[in-house]
Design a protein around this motif. Sequence first.
Motif, mmCIF file in Angstrom:
data_model
loop_
_atom_site.group_PDB
_atom_site.id
_atom_site.type_symbol
_atom_site.label_atom_id
_atom_site.label_comp_id
_atom_site.label_asym_id
_atom_site.label_seq_id
_atom_site.Cartn_x
_atom_site.Cartn_y
_atom_site.Cartn_z
ATOM 1 N N ALA A 1 0.756 -1.433 -0.101
ATOM 2 C CA ALA A 1 -0.151 -0.150 0.515
ATOM 3 C C ALA A 1 0.630 0.819 -0.190
ATOM 4 O O ALA A 1 0.816 2.126 -0.785
ATOM 5 C CB ALA A 1 -0.884 0.049 1.022
ATOM 6 N N GLU A 2 2.260 1.347 1.159
ATOM 7 C CA GLU A 2 2.685 2.612 1.060
ATOM 8 C C GLU A 2 3.630 2.798 -0.292
ATOM 9 O O GLU A 2 3.337 3.573 -0.725
ATOM 10 C CB GLU A 2 4.126 2.000 2.296
ATOM 11 N N GLU A 3 3.757 1.845 -1.743
ATOM 12 C CA GLU A 3 4.247 1.912 -2.244
ATOM 13 C C GLU A 3 3.437 2.032 -3.630
ATOM 14 O O GLU A 3 3.665 1.790 -5.107
ATOM 15 C CB GLU A 3 5.899 0.307 -2.536
ATOM 16 N N GLY A 4 1.956 1.651 -3.112
ATOM 17 C CA GLY A 4 1.404 2.316 -3.939
ATOM 18 C C GLY A 4 1.021 0.959 -5.075
ATOM 19 O O GLY A 4 0.140 1.298 -6.577
ATOM 20 N N ASP A 5 1.514 -0.346 -5.064
ATOM 21 C CA ASP A 5 0.926 -1.213 -5.084
ATOM 22 C C ASP A 5 0.548 -2.158 -4.969
ATOM 23 O O ASP A 5 0.348 -3.840 -5.630
ATOM 24 C CB ASP A 5 2.206 -1.967 -5.079
ATOM 25 N N ASP A 6 -0.948 -1.329 -4.796
ATOM 26 C CA ASP A 6 -2.161 -2.567 -4.341
ATOM 27 C C ASP A 6 -3.840 -2.645 -4.761
ATOM 28 O O ASP A 6 -4.109 -2.493 -4.214
ATOM 29 C CB ASP A 6 -2.306 -2.304 -2.652
ATOM 30 N N ALA A 7 -3.268 -2.205 -5.691
ATOM 31 C CA ALA A 7 -4.407 -2.313 -6.671
ATOM 32 C C ALA A 7 -4.962 -3.474 -7.413
ATOM 33 O O ALA A 7 -4.473 -4.374 -7.372
ATOM 34 C CB ALA A 7 -4.221 -1.097 -8.481
ATOM 35 N N SER A 8 -6.286 -3.829 -7.675
ATOM 36 C CA SER A 8 -6.843 -4.741 -7.796
ATOM 37 C C SER A 8 -6.254 -4.812 -9.322
ATOM 38 O O SER A 8 -5.576 -4.373 -10.213
ATOM 39 C CB SER A 8 -8.151 -5.034 -8.141
ATOM 40 N N VAL A 9 -5.518 -6.364 -9.090
ATOM 41 C CA VAL A 9 -4.922 -7.036 -10.427
ATOM 42 C C VAL A 9 -6.191 -7.973 -11.119
ATOM 43 O O VAL A 9 -6.199 -8.005 -12.181
ATOM 44 C CB VAL A 9 -3.231 -8.432 -10.636
ATOM 45 N N TRP A 10 -7.423 -8.105 -10.736
ATOM 46 C CA TRP A 10 -8.936 -9.079 -11.203
ATOM 47 C C TRP A 10 -9.714 -8.330 -11.676
ATOM 48 O O TRP A 10 -9.999 -6.634 -11.053
ATOM 49 C CB TRP A 10 -9.440 -9.356 -11.058
ATOM 50 N N PRO A 11 -10.323 -8.500 -13.028
ATOM 51 C CA PRO A 11 -11.506 -7.270 -13.419
ATOM 52 C C PRO A 11 -12.360 -7.394 -12.339
ATOM 53 O O PRO A 11 -12.567 -8.671 -12.305
ATOM 54 C CB PRO A 11 -11.636 -7.151 -14.839
ATOM 55 N N ASP A 12 -13.271 -6.829 -12.448
ATOM 56 C CA ASP A 12 -14.872 -6.060 -11.944
ATOM 57 C C ASP A 12 -15.521 -7.247 -12.724
ATOM 58 O O ASP A 12 -15.893 -7.256 -13.841
ATOM 59 C CB ASP A 12 -15.418 -5.046 -11.215
ATOM 60 N N PHE A 13 -16.211 -8.533 -12.267
ATOM 61 C CA PHE A 13 -17.269 -8.814 -12.544
ATOM 62 C C PHE A 13 -18.600 -8.601 -11.757
ATOM 63 O O PHE A 13 -18.947 -9.942 -11.272
ATOM 64 C CB PHE A 13 -17.255 -10.447 -12.761
ATOM 65 N N PRO A 14 -19.187 -7.786 -12.502
ATOM 66 C CA PRO A 14 -20.637 -7.056 -11.796
ATOM 67 C C PRO A 14 -21.507 -8.555 -12.547
ATOM 68 O O PRO A 14 -21.011 -9.189 -13.284
ATOM 69 C CB PRO A 14 -20.301 -5.590 -12.100
ATOM 70 N N ASN A 15 -22.654 -8.510 -11.166
ATOM 71 C CA ASN A 15 -23.628 -9.139 -12.076
ATOM 72 C C ASN A 15 -25.057 -8.498 -12.675
ATOM 73 O O ASN A 15 -25.044 -7.138 -11.932
ATOM 74 C CB ASN A 15 -24.179 -10.298 -10.658
#
Length: 84
Positions: free
Chosen positions: A62-76
Amino acid sequence: MRSAVRKMGNSSGVIIPKPFLVEIGSKSGDEVEILVENGRIVITPVRSQPRAGWAEDAKRLAEEGDDASVWPDFPNEADIDLKW
């Protein structure tokens, strides 16, 4: 089984046969705890916690800014109708 105590640098050691390591669930390089109980040397494998260090790693990411989700959202399709 008998074995000899051998000189290893400034210390001494005993070779532990592979079947003994297998029986305690360890392998070469694993961390063990050694203690003396009632005149006997007891070697016990150190069991690490499966998630040890995860909190620290998450904080570092998180401190390095490398905590973004790597999976796309799959909404219903019906998600828009949900009331929270």
